[in-house]
Scaffold this motif. Structure first.
Motif, mmCIF file in Angstrom:
data_model
loop_
_atom_site.group_PDB
_atom_site.id
_atom_site.type_symbol
_atom_site.label_atom_id
_atom_site.label_comp_id
_atom_site.label_asym_id
_atom_site.label_seq_id
_atom_site.Cartn_x
_atom_site.Cartn_y
_atom_site.Cartn_z
ATOM 1 N N UNK A 10 0.900 -1.157 -0.161
ATOM 2 C CA UNK A 10 0.142 0.007 0.167
ATOM 3 C C UNK A 10 0.660 1.216 -0.152
ATOM 4 N N UNK A 11 0.470 2.206 -0.801
ATOM 5 C CA UNK A 11 1.359 3.606 -0.795
ATOM 6 C C UNK A 11 0.610 4.439 -0.114
ATOM 7 N N UNK A 12 1.345 5.615 0.514
ATOM 8 C CA UNK A 12 0.504 6.774 1.090
ATOM 9 C C UNK A 12 1.341 8.116 0.723
ATOM 10 N N UNK A 13 0.506 8.817 0.701
ATOM 11 C CA UNK A 13 1.037 10.399 0.865
ATOM 12 C C UNK A 13 -0.022 11.228 1.297
ATOM 13 N N UNK A 14 0.322 12.637 1.129
ATOM 14 C CA UNK A 14 -0.475 13.674 1.639
ATOM 15 C C UNK A 14 -1.484 13.869 0.409
ATOM 16 N N UNK A 15 -1.057 13.526 -0.578
ATOM 17 C CA UNK A 15 -1.869 13.883 -1.980
ATOM 18 C C UNK A 15 -2.698 12.638 -2.181
ATOM 19 N N UNK A 16 -3.746 12.749 -3.109
ATOM 20 C CA UNK A 16 -4.627 11.687 -3.364
ATOM 21 C C UNK A 16 -4.141 11.000 -4.647
ATOM 22 N N UNK A 17 -4.809 10.028 -4.916
ATOM 23 C CA UNK A 17 -4.390 8.827 -5.876
ATOM 24 C C UNK A 17 -3.661 7.662 -5.381
ATOM 25 N N UNK A 18 -3.388 7.710 -4.201
ATOM 26 C CA UNK A 18 -2.653 6.493 -3.430
ATOM 27 C C UNK A 18 -3.526 5.786 -2.532
ATOM 28 N N UNK A 19 -3.166 4.673 -2.012
ATOM 29 C CA UNK A 19 -3.943 4.078 -1.233
ATOM 30 C C UNK A 19 -4.440 4.405 0.051
#
Length: 849
Positions: free
Chosen positions: A628-637
């Motif tokens: 699973x990827x994560x970030x502050x921006x959308x388009x990730x899990x």
């Protein structure tokens, strides 16, 4: 009783590591029954009994790579050897079989795997032989000494352990005078030691002979020269002929030997070493820690000696001269190296950083773990998890102190040494630990069950040497943490920055949810005032888990320094970042990222990886676990959306693969903390913690000491302390302060940590520090390092493009701050700047605003 077969041999490079593994097994299981299987007529039939072990011989020999009548006998010998190996195995009934390479290893491992007996290969070289490559798919584990071995073996079976070495050979401290007396060397001269293997190396011998004959003797150099038995007479004659022709030419002080029977004394005498690049030779040289010039032999399979040597050269840990160029340039390189003291220092330090002294111990542990999960777990419990008396070398470190608190909670008597008293060591003493701060063996406890040490402790430390010489069980902190955590579903948080905050958030979430949790943290949690805690069992949440991380949990900070995190086997792994750092260990950024990728291969089947988007890490074995990827921006899990700041705190919605949790509030400021919170929430979600507990835990999280920690927050004066010691960490800290106080003047006090890190990231540090309004720079904190020429705080200050900047001595800092009266003050660094935090807080609190 555990029964172990160790098979292989042919050369000392196989035999001595095999004996080292056997000795390590005996140290762990005193009544272990160990049988060697070798090849008849080879040197193992003599050396193994000398070491006190029984051995049986097979009639096997090697297959010749050229046409020869001997190859006609090979199938007959192979069949006979396999039948003999099958008979030995059937009669001995081993619990595990270890192959170390050599003729006998192939038939033995083939028969053991056919009988479903647990098996292990110890591969020494960067390019394995065909037998080990064929057997790699059949054995359970493959212990290797080099990275990148997944080209030849299944990645899931590979464990990077290093090569076992002869401890008596590398124990050289305090032996220099003895060495000079033994070899008849002259005190005060630089000593060049030349070794080409027991049989010798023709190119090296000819290159050294040319060097000796063509170099005018200035009386400052002597040579201890092992020629090998095949070259000794010719080299001796060449030297004598040279002296007869020209009495004034050539180096005079030479000790010429066909074979050096006390390599420990040779290493002790050396100022510079010339050597081939065989796997075991390199493993010994790394532990010896002397400057080395490597001349790899070209006459080996796939030129693996050159690959071995390049691995060191890329880390600036050795000089490499190709065999074809040695006769022409080896002498010149020797002269230039001996004339450059800084180069010698750098080479010695860098190669020593790669030394692995406990490879045999690791391999023994792995082999024993294959025998029976039940019996081996019990063995670990008795020997490691519950010792009665335990001693820590470097107990004041944040990771070491967490382990110390764990063992104290288990009822063990805990004592230790550290270089300097701190607030943390004061707390440990108040909790019942006996700690001293003087390097003194008279202060040691009598016969502790286990000694745990940190890689920062030098090999020549008096107490470290004492424990080694008295054969008291010793393990690195990372290895012990790995053993303890295997009894739990482990959540391991890795990253060059962000791991302390993220792991502390996760531990807090699990504790708020009432899940049975043990936590080893890399900082002091402000919620609990400690870096270790264990929560009584409560399975009301654990029972809801979807099978990926069921049962009790162990939350750990997975440290990339010294590749420590490769000891862990997480159910859930997090990687928060993988920026270039620790280049004294990794050599370059790509090597660091490859090691983070190797960390992902340690995730257990059915587990999960939570990976920050954009790290550049390519996970391994992704068919075994979910990513699973994560970030502050959308388009990730996992991500944060609808982010807004109210009263200095972040309010946001948490998007996850199953939907969204709205209106969350993070209890600490800073965009970097929000990013860490996304990772922590992802872990909580994957572990089955319900929405309300996640919401409560996030809002009540109070942070970690020295992680953007507010020391003073009042009208007209803000003081924040932070552990930041990498350019990206400085940027995050200063940017967070700027976001909170956009109209205030921000003054930063920074103490650089390590000369090597300052050198490697000088421009990055300068660009990050330029985000301040004012900079006060302290001298570099050296930690484990010696000064590097030209690397100073003044050098760094000159790179920073700020109008207001100055270099201040640590003793003058309080006076400087009293006079400057900052509006927003940041203190940043990982050295001993933390000792100034309380005095600064006291001084600023007393000022009238």
């Amino acid at each position: 009783m555990k029964r172990i077969i160790i098979s292989g041999g042919g050369t000392g490079g196989h035999i001595f590591p095999a004996i080292a593994i056997a000795n390590a097994i005996r140290a762990k299981v005193s009544d272990a029954d160990i049988l060697f299987i070798g090849a008849k007529g080879r040197m193992e039939m003599e050396k193994v009994p000398e070491a006190g072990y029984q051995i049986k011989g097979l009639t096997i020999s090697g297959f010749q790579r050229r046409l020869t009548w001997k190859n006609l006998l090979f199938p007959i010998k192979l069949t006979a050897s396999m039948l003999k190996a099958r008979s030995i195995i059937a009669n001995f009934k081993p619990d595990v079989v270890i192959g170390v390479g050599g003729y006998a290893s192939g038939p033995t491992l083939r028969m053991a795997t056919s009988r479903k007996i647990p098996t292990l290969i110890q591969e020494q070289n960067s390019f394995p032989g065909i037998t080990n490559r064929l057997l790699g798919g059949r054995v359970q584990k493959i212990c290797v000494a080099y990275e990148g071995m997944n080209k030849y073996f299944p990645q899931s079976k590979i464990i990077l352990t290093g090569n076992p070495i002869r401890q008596d050979v590398v124990k050289i401290k305090g032996k220099r005078d003895e060495a000079f007396r033994y070899f008849g060397l002259v005190t005060g001269l630089k000593t060049l030691v030349v070794i080409g293997g027991s049989l010798g190396a023709g190119t090296i011998n000819q290159a050294i002979l040319k060097f000796v004959m063509e170099t005018a003797d200035n009386g400052n150099l002597q040579i201890l020269w092992q020629t090998g038995k095949y070259y000794y007479e010719n080299i001796k004659a060449g030297l004598e002929a040279s002296k007869t022709e020209n009495q004034k030419a050539g180096i005079e002080n030479i000790v010429l030997l066909p074979f050096i029977d006390h390599m420990d004394l040779a290493y002790a005498a050396a100022d510079l070493i010339v050597s081939r690049a065989g796997a075991i030779a390199i493993s010994e040289l790394c532990v010896v820690g002397k400057p080395v010039i490597l001349v790899p032999s070209p006459n080996v399979t796939e030129d693996h000696q050159t690959k071995n040597a390049r691995a060191l050269e890329s880390r600036k840990a050795a000089l490499l001269i190709p065999d074809g160029e040695a006769i022409h340039i080896l002498g010149k390189t020797i002269i230039e190296t001996l004339a450059n003291e800084q180069l010698q220092t750098d080479l010695g330090r860098n190669i020593a950083a790669l030394g692995i002294t406990d490879a045999a111990d690791k391999i023994a542990e792995i082999a024993l773990s294959l025998i029976s999960p039940g019996s081996q777990n019990q063995n670990r419990k008795s020997e490691i998890v519950n010792p009665k008396s335990i001693y820590f070398l470097g107990i004041g470190g944040i990771g070491m102190s967490a382990l110390a608190r764990y063992f104290l909670s288990q009822g063990a008597t805990v004592s230790g040494y550290d270089k300097t008293a701190t607030d943390l060591t004061d707390q440990l003493i108040s909790e019942g630990m006996n700690i001293h701060f003087t390097e003194d063996i008279t202060l040691l406890p009598a016969n502790p069950d286990l000694v745990i040490y940190t890689p920062a402790v030098p090999a020549d430390h008096q107490e470290f040497r004492y424990f080694r010489e008295h054969e008291i069980p010793m393990k690195k902190r990372a290895e012990v943490l790995g053993i303890i955590s295997r009894n739990h579903s482990t959540i391991a948080v890795a990253g060059t920055h962000g791991k302390t905050t993220t792991s502390t958030m996760i531990a807090h979430m699990f504790r708020v949810a009432g899940v049975e949790t043990m936590a080893f943290l890399g900082g002091i949690s402000n919620n609990y005032g400690t870096n270790f805690f264990a929560e009584p069992r409560n399975n009301k949440v654990a029972e809801q888990l979807p099978g990926k991380a069921r049962g009790s949990f162990c939350v750990v900070e997975a440290d990339e320094y010294d590749k420590s995190f490769l000891q862990l086997s997480p159910s859930i792994a997090v990687i928060t970042s993988a920026d270039a750092d620790h280049l004294d260990i990794y050599g370059n950024h790509e090597d660091l990222k490859k090691t983070f990728a190797e960390f992902t291969s340690k995730i257990v089947a059915g587990g999960s990886l939570v990976l920050k988007s954009g790290t550049g890490i390519t996970p391994l074995n992704t068919g075994d676990y979910s990513v699973y990827d994560y970030a502050l921006t959308s388009g990730v899990a996992f991500s944060a959306i609808n982010v807004r700041v109210e009263d200095g705190l972040y309010h946001f919605d948490f998007a996850h693969p199953g939907g969204m949790i709205s209106s969350l509030v993070l209890g600490v400021p800073g965009k970097f903390n929000l990013e860490n919170a996304i990772a922590a929430l992802a872990v909580g979600h994957l572990a089955g913690i319900d929405e309300q507990h996640l919401r409560t835990a996030l809002r009540s999280y109070q942070g970690v000491q020295r992680r953007f920690e507010f020391r003073i927050r009042r009208s007209g004066m803000v003081y924040i302390d932070d552990y930041a010691h990498h350019p990206e960490e400085l940027r995050a800290c200063i940017s967070a302060a700027r976001e909170l106080y956009p109209t205030k003047k921000i003054t930063g006090v920074f103490q650089p940590h390590l000369f090597s890190r300052t050198r490697d990231f000088a421009d990055g540090f300068a660009r990050s520090l330029e985000l301040l309004d004012e900079l006060i720079l302290l001298d570099i904190y050296p930690a484990r390092e010696k000064p590097i020429a030209g690397i100073t705080s003044q050098m760094l200050l000159d790179l920073v493009n700020l109008k207001v900047k100055k270099l201040v001595l640590k003793d003058d800092l309080i006076r400087e701050l009293r006079n400057s009266k900052p509006e927003v003050l940041l203190t940043m660094g990982a050295g001993d700047i933390d000792r100034l935090v309380a005095p600064i807080t006291e001084m600023l609190s007393a000022q009238i605003v």
